[in-house]
Enzyme design. Structure first.
Site, PDB file in Angstrom:
ATOM      1  N   SER A   1     -49.416   8.042  38.395  1.00 19.35           N
ATOM      2  CA  SER A   1     -50.572   8.193  37.514  1.00 19.35           C
ATOM      3  C   SER A   1     -50.682   7.015  36.566  1.00 19.35           C
ATOM      4  CB  SER A   1     -50.382   9.485  36.704  1.00 19.35           C
ATOM      5  OG  SER A   1     -51.255   9.516  35.607  1.00 19.35           O
TER       6      SER A   1
ATOM      7  N   ASN B   1     -58.267  21.610  31.237  1.00 22.49           N
ATOM      8  CA  ASN B   1     -57.901  20.532  30.308  1.00 22.49           C
ATOM      9  C   ASN B   1     -58.748  19.301  30.564  1.00 22.49           C
ATOM     10  OD1 ASN B   1     -55.621  21.660  28.906  1.00 22.49           O
ATOM     11  ND2 ASN B   1     -54.541  21.588  30.863  1.00 22.49           N
TER      12      ASN B   1
ATOM     13  N   TYR C   1     -44.541  15.484  31.089  1.00 22.10           N
ATOM     14  CA  TYR C   1     -45.278  15.268  32.345  1.00 22.10           C
ATOM     15  C   TYR C   1     -45.317  13.774  32.681  1.00 22.10           C
ATOM     16  CZ  TYR C   1     -49.283  14.187  35.252  1.00 22.10           C
ATOM     17  OH  TYR C   1     -50.078  13.658  36.224  1.00 22.10           O
TER      18      TYR C   1
ATOM     19  N   ASN D   1     -46.092  25.711  47.707  1.00 23.35           N
ATOM     20  CA  ASN D   1     -45.505  27.008  47.316  1.00 23.35           C
ATOM     21  C   ASN D   1     -46.565  27.931  46.705  1.00 23.35           C
ATOM     22  OD1 ASN D   1     -45.919  26.053  44.756  1.00 23.35           O
ATOM     23  ND2 ASN D   1     -43.790  26.178  44.089  1.00 23.35           N
TER      24      ASN D   1
ATOM     25  N   ASP E   1     -54.519  11.350  23.124  1.00 17.12           N
ATOM     26  CA  ASP E   1     -55.460  10.676  24.020  1.00 17.12           C
ATOM     27  C   ASP E   1     -55.364   9.159  23.881  1.00 17.12           C
ATOM     28  OD1 ASP E   1     -56.671  12.560  25.596  1.00 17.12           O
ATOM     29  OD2 ASP E   1     -58.351  12.914  24.228  1.00 17.12           O
TER      30      ASP E   1
ATOM     31  N   LYS F   1     -43.531  11.317  35.845  1.00 12.54           N
ATOM     32  CA  LYS F   1     -44.176  10.334  36.726  1.00 12.54           C
ATOM     33  C   LYS F   1     -43.372   9.036  36.724  1.00 12.54           C
ATOM     34  CE  LYS F   1     -47.628  12.700  38.312  1.00 12.54           C
ATOM     35  NZ  LYS F   1     -47.521  13.196  39.696  1.00 12.54           N
TER      36      LYS F   1
ATOM     37  N   ASN G   1     -58.681   8.509  36.883  1.00 10.35           N
ATOM     38  CA  ASN G   1     -59.163   9.894  36.650  1.00 10.35           C
ATOM     39  C   ASN G   1     -59.920  10.417  37.867  1.00 10.35           C
ATOM     40  OD1 ASN G   1     -58.632   8.729  33.910  1.00 10.35           O
ATOM     41  ND2 ASN G   1     -59.302  10.758  33.268  1.00 10.35           N
TER      42      ASN G   1
ATOM     43  N   THR H   1     -51.106   7.290  33.709  1.00 10.15           N
ATOM     44  CA  THR H   1     -50.459   7.702  32.466  1.00 10.15           C
ATOM     45  C   THR H   1     -49.217   6.841  32.183  1.00 10.15           C
ATOM     46  OG1 THR H   1     -49.669   9.616  31.249  1.00 10.15           O
ATOM     47  CG2 THR H   1     -49.009   9.522  33.501  1.00 10.15           C
TER      48      THR H   1
ATOM     49  N   SER I   1     -47.944  28.006  43.949  1.00  9.82           N
ATOM     50  CA  SER I   1     -47.686  28.465  42.580  1.00  9.82           C
ATOM     51  C   SER I   1     -48.869  28.170  41.665  1.00  9.82           C
ATOM     52  CB  SER I   1     -46.423  27.796  42.025  1.00  9.82           C
ATOM     53  OG  SER I   1     -46.655  26.417  41.832  1.00  9.82           O
ATOM     54  N   ASN I   2     -49.680  27.198  42.057  1.00 11.43           N
ATOM     55  CA  ASN I   2     -50.749  26.789  41.151  1.00 11.43           C
ATOM     56  C   ASN I   2     -52.115  26.782  41.825  1.00 11.43           C
ATOM     57  OD1 ASN I   2     -51.570  26.002  38.606  1.00 11.43           O
ATOM     58  ND2 ASN I   2     -51.457  23.827  39.096  1.00 11.43           N
TER      59      ASN I   2
HETATM   60  N1  UDP Z   1     -62.288  15.107  27.097  1.00 12.80           N
HETATM   61  C1  UDP Z   1     -63.229  15.687  26.238  1.00 12.80           C
HETATM   62  N2  UDP Z   1     -63.419  17.035  26.288  1.00 12.80           N
HETATM   63  C2  UDP Z   1     -62.723  17.831  27.143  1.00 12.80           C
HETATM   64  C3  UDP Z   1     -61.779  17.239  28.021  1.00 12.80           C
HETATM   65  C4  UDP Z   1     -61.591  15.883  27.951  1.00 12.80           C
HETATM   66  O1  UDP Z   1     -63.864  14.992  25.442  1.00 12.80           O
HETATM   67  O2  UDP Z   1     -62.931  19.050  27.134  1.00 12.80           O
HETATM   68  C5  UDP Z   1     -62.092  13.653  27.059  1.00 12.80           C
HETATM   69  C6  UDP Z   1     -60.675  13.269  26.669  1.00 12.80           C
HETATM   70  O3  UDP Z   1     -60.566  13.203  25.259  1.00 12.80           O
HETATM   71  C7  UDP Z   1     -60.519  11.922  27.358  1.00 12.80           C
HETATM   72  C8  UDP Z   1     -61.416  12.043  28.598  1.00 12.80           C
HETATM   73  O4  UDP Z   1     -62.295  13.132  28.341  1.00 12.80           O
HETATM   74  O5  UDP Z   1     -61.028  10.911  26.532  1.00 12.80           O
HETATM   75  C9  UDP Z   1     -60.646  12.320  29.863  1.00 12.80           C
HETATM   76  O6  UDP Z   1     -59.801  13.426  29.631  1.00 12.80           O
HETATM   77  P1  UDP Z   1     -59.053  14.174  30.822  1.00 12.80           P
HETATM   78  O7  UDP Z   1     -58.231  15.269  30.208  1.00 12.80           O
HETATM   79  O8  UDP Z   1     -60.034  14.579  31.870  1.00 12.80           O
HETATM   80  O9  UDP Z   1     -58.121  13.059  31.467  1.00 12.80           O
HETATM   81  P2  UDP Z   1     -57.029  12.088  30.808  1.00 12.80           P
HETATM   82  O10 UDP Z   1     -57.631  10.729  30.845  1.00 12.80           O
HETATM   83  O11 UDP Z   1     -56.723  12.582  29.435  1.00 12.80           O
HETATM   84  O12 UDP Z   1     -55.875  12.197  31.730  1.00 12.80           O
END
Ligand code: UDP
Length: 340
Positions: free
Chosen positions: A125, A198, A150, A34, A298, A154, A179, A127, A36-37
């Site tokens: 994920s 992010n 989020y 779509n 985290d 999942k 990742n 996650t 959107s992103n």
């Molecule tokens: N991280 C960081 N600085 C940033 C973005 C991420 O130090 O600007 C670190 C974050 O704390 C984590 C790792 O990199 O330990 C991976 O983060 P990411 O957001 O890429 O993926 P996640 O594993 O959180 O899904």
């Protein structure tokens, strides 16, 4: 006869790389998005890599009739569902938006897949594992309560797929990504984060190119070897190839259970600091970074046990972190040349 795969969210980061690998493996792909992103960059890049125009459908999968119409229009053997919102922080602020979009769209995919006899691959994920007690995690490691809407979507979508497979005699696979990083070696497709990234690697490359002033490393006081978090960074092309193996397993009738789950990771823990150092070394760049407080939410350390994917899918990650970080940098430079 050639088999056809519908890739929802096919203009995005992962969807575009999966589309390329599927086509190169001999599948026909219909891309649906779509938009959107994302913009058209990755769709155009995919067509350039493959030297042909791919069918593209601008569809929002939250529209059940529109989703179903796609399955009527094309004979689709398998659908890979990527179309979803993916920003953890935004999902905490806007849970309804995340639940409506990510759940509705997948329910519509499942409904259409059910009535058309289509195999379903869901992009899940790592996650879902939360903060594991004892990494690496296998597919049998317990899922933990999600810490964000989020992450919850999942888990819920995995459950939707499991239950539909059981009730309706469908076949489905959930791939749990660790990742994903890097870009296609052509530098024609890659990650295009909106606004401030992010994720770590886009933040690194944007800092290196000068779009961001300084990378914050979120915490160096974790009980890990160098104090920074440990992750399983997987090359996007390796990850994309896992989808080809999974789709082929479904279409060729090779599944051992009608619903299967596979980790898609390297099995190699790399710390945030190691990743930053590797980026500097392989690309011969001095990165501006500082140590910042831990980022709330985290996970300290997580990496995959990828043995099941190797055994059952015949898939294994091949690329080194260095190779992947070079591809991420080439992509960022390409974006800069294009004024993006
Ligand atoms: N991280 C960081 N600085 C940033 C973005 C991420 O130090 O600007 C670190 C974050 O704390 C984590 C790792 O990199 O330990 C991976 O983060 P990411 O957001 O890429 O993926 P996640 O594993 O959180 O899904």
């Amino acid at each position: 006869m050639k088999k056809t795969v519908l890739v929802s969210g096919g203009a995005g980061f992962i969807g575009s790389h999966v589309t390329v690998e599927l086509c190169q493996a001999g599948y026909d792909v219909v891309i649906a998005d779509n938009m959107s992103n994302c913009d058209e960059t990755n769709y155009k890049g995919v067509c350039a890599i493959l030297s042909r125009q791919l069918p593209f459908e601008k569809v929002d999968f939250c529209d059940a009739a529109a989703a179903n119409a796609l399955f009527d229009k094309y004979h689709i053997d398998a659908v890979i569902h990527f179309a979803a919102f993916k920003a953890v922080g935004e999902s905490v602020a806007e849970p309804l938006m995340y639940y409506k979009n990510n759940l509705d769209s997948f329910l519509n995919v499942l409904e259409a897949a059910r009535s058309h006899g289509t195999h379903v691959l869901f992009s899940s994920s790592a996650t879902v594992y939360g903060e594991p007690d004892n990494p690496p995690v296998t597919e049998q490691s317990p899922r933990q309560e999600a810490t964000s809407p989020y992450g919850n979507t999942k888990q819920m979508c995995e459950d939707f797929l499991r239950d539909c497979v059981k009730a309706y005699g469908m076949h489905g696979i959930a791939l749990r990504y660790f990742n994903p990083i890097g870009a296609h070696p052509s530098a024609l497709i890659g990650e295009l984060p909106r606004g401030v990234p992010n994720n770590l690697v886009p933040y690194i490359t944007q800092t290196a190119i000068g779009k961001r002033e300084c990378l914050s490393i979120f915490g160096n006081d974790y009980p890990t070897p160098d104090g920074t978090c440990l992750r399983d960074f997987i090359d996007i092309v390796d990850l994309a190839q896992a989808h080809v193996c999974a789709v082929t397993r479904m279409i060729d009738g090779k599944m051992e259970e009608p619903y299967e789950i596979f980790n898609v990771g390297t099995g190699r823990p790399v710390s945030v600091m190691e990743l930053v150092n590797a980026f500097e070394k392989v690309n011969k760049i001095k990165l501006n970074y500082r140590i910042a407080p831990r980022r709330p939410g985290d996970v300290m350390a997580i990496w995959a046990d990828p043995a099941l994917a190797e055994k059952k899918l015949g898939w294994k990650a091949k690329r080194s972190v260095e190779e992947t970080l070079a591809s991420a940098w080439a992509w960022e430079k390409r974006l800069a040349e294009a004024g993006k």
